[in-house]
Design an enzyme around this catalytic site. Sequence first.
Site, short mmCIF file in Angstrom:
data_model
loop_
_atom_site.label_atom_id
_atom_site.label_comp_id
_atom_site.label_asym_id
_atom_site.label_seq_id
_atom_site.Cartn_x
_atom_site.Cartn_y
_atom_site.Cartn_z
N GLU A 41 0.58 -1.32 -0.03
CA GLU A 41 0.04 0.07 -0.11
C GLU A 41 1.02 1.24 0.06
OE1 GLU A 41 -3.87 1.47 2.46
OE2 GLU A 41 -2.09 1.51 3.52
N TRP B 143 -8.93 -1.92 -0.48
CA TRP B 143 -9.64 -0.74 -1.07
C TRP B 143 -10.66 -1.31 -2.01
CZ3 TRP B 143 -8.87 4.42 0.25
CH2 TRP B 143 -7.78 4.72 1.30
N TYR C 208 -5.02 9.55 -1.47
CA TYR C 208 -3.63 9.72 -1.17
C TYR C 208 -2.38 9.87 -2.15
CZ TYR C 208 -5.66 8.65 3.23
OH TYR C 208 -6.43 8.71 4.50
N CYS D 20 -8.11 10.51 6.07
CA CYS D 20 -8.24 10.07 7.62
C CYS D 20 -6.72 10.39 7.98
CB CYS D 20 -8.49 8.66 7.50
SG CYS D 20 -10.17 8.13 7.31
N ARG E 32 -6.99 12.62 11.53
CA ARG E 32 -8.24 13.12 11.96
C ARG E 32 -9.20 11.94 12.23
NH1 ARG E 32 -12.49 11.82 9.00
NH2 ARG E 32 -12.47 11.04 6.82
N ASP F 47 -9.69 4.28 13.34
CA ASP F 47 -10.31 3.12 13.96
C ASP F 47 -9.09 2.22 14.65
OD1 ASP F 47 -10.99 0.51 13.82
OD2 ASP F 47 -12.04 0.35 11.97
#
Length: 278
Positions: free
Chosen positions: A65, A87, A101, A160, A180, A183
């Site tokens: 990733e 994803w 991103y 995120c 921000r 999880d």
Amino acid sequence: MRQYLDLLRLVYERGELKGSRAVLESTGTKPKTRSLFGYQNRYDLTQGFPLVTTKTVPFRQVVVEVLWFLSGSTNVDYLQRHNVKIWDQWADETGELGPIYGKQWRAWEGGDGQHVDQVAELLRGIEQVKADPTASAARRLILTAWNPADLPKIHGPSGCHTLCQFSMNNGKLSCQLYQRSADLFLGVPWNIASYALLTHLIAKVTGLEAAEFIHTFGDAHIYENHLDQVGEQLTREPYPLPKLEIDDSVTSLDGLTPEQFRLVGYRHHARLSGEVAV
């Protein structure tokens, strides 16, 4: 990884109950969360690679990733070719995710249509500071994924892990991430590993030593459908941290392959799974 477990326990035991916009596909319901706003953890990267050991985290997928982000791609094709499917649930019929991103890192788009390769700018800034520690770039070594104009175009989670800032001193490189939304059970172990890896990687190609990863949170939360798994995880004693090895052939952030990264001595407890709220 006591730092991570301490935060997990704090939110598990004392987090405030909140609603969420996310939906569980299995039930069509919106799970509540136990949440804490504002927190910070620090990880000394010289003491081992901060990969959670109280459950298994798939390091190779983390590597894939990060390399995907660095390539600038916004299509899941590369991930799928490396058997990474995290994803897929947000991609459209062509595999596109919108300006996530990779696009923000490598082709940030300003209001005038100008594109900025933030990764290239970051590397240039580090070289400027190496040559002159008083250079203005020293406090501007920033990589941001938050572009308000692009947010409505994103299919999946939007920014995120919002912004990271690098700092260098005496040949050592540190990174602070502002996240921000976090999880804690599913995402954060992965995020810690991602940005620790990114710090090591940037240090490697710029001739520096990776020093510290600082993880700063906005909304840190545990979904209610993960509470049983978190309870189990908090009973487990963490193992010593593994070591990261990056092949000496790595001299650039372009053209990288997962085979150039190796984790040594990763001992972990059994897998704990949980459904992602999308």
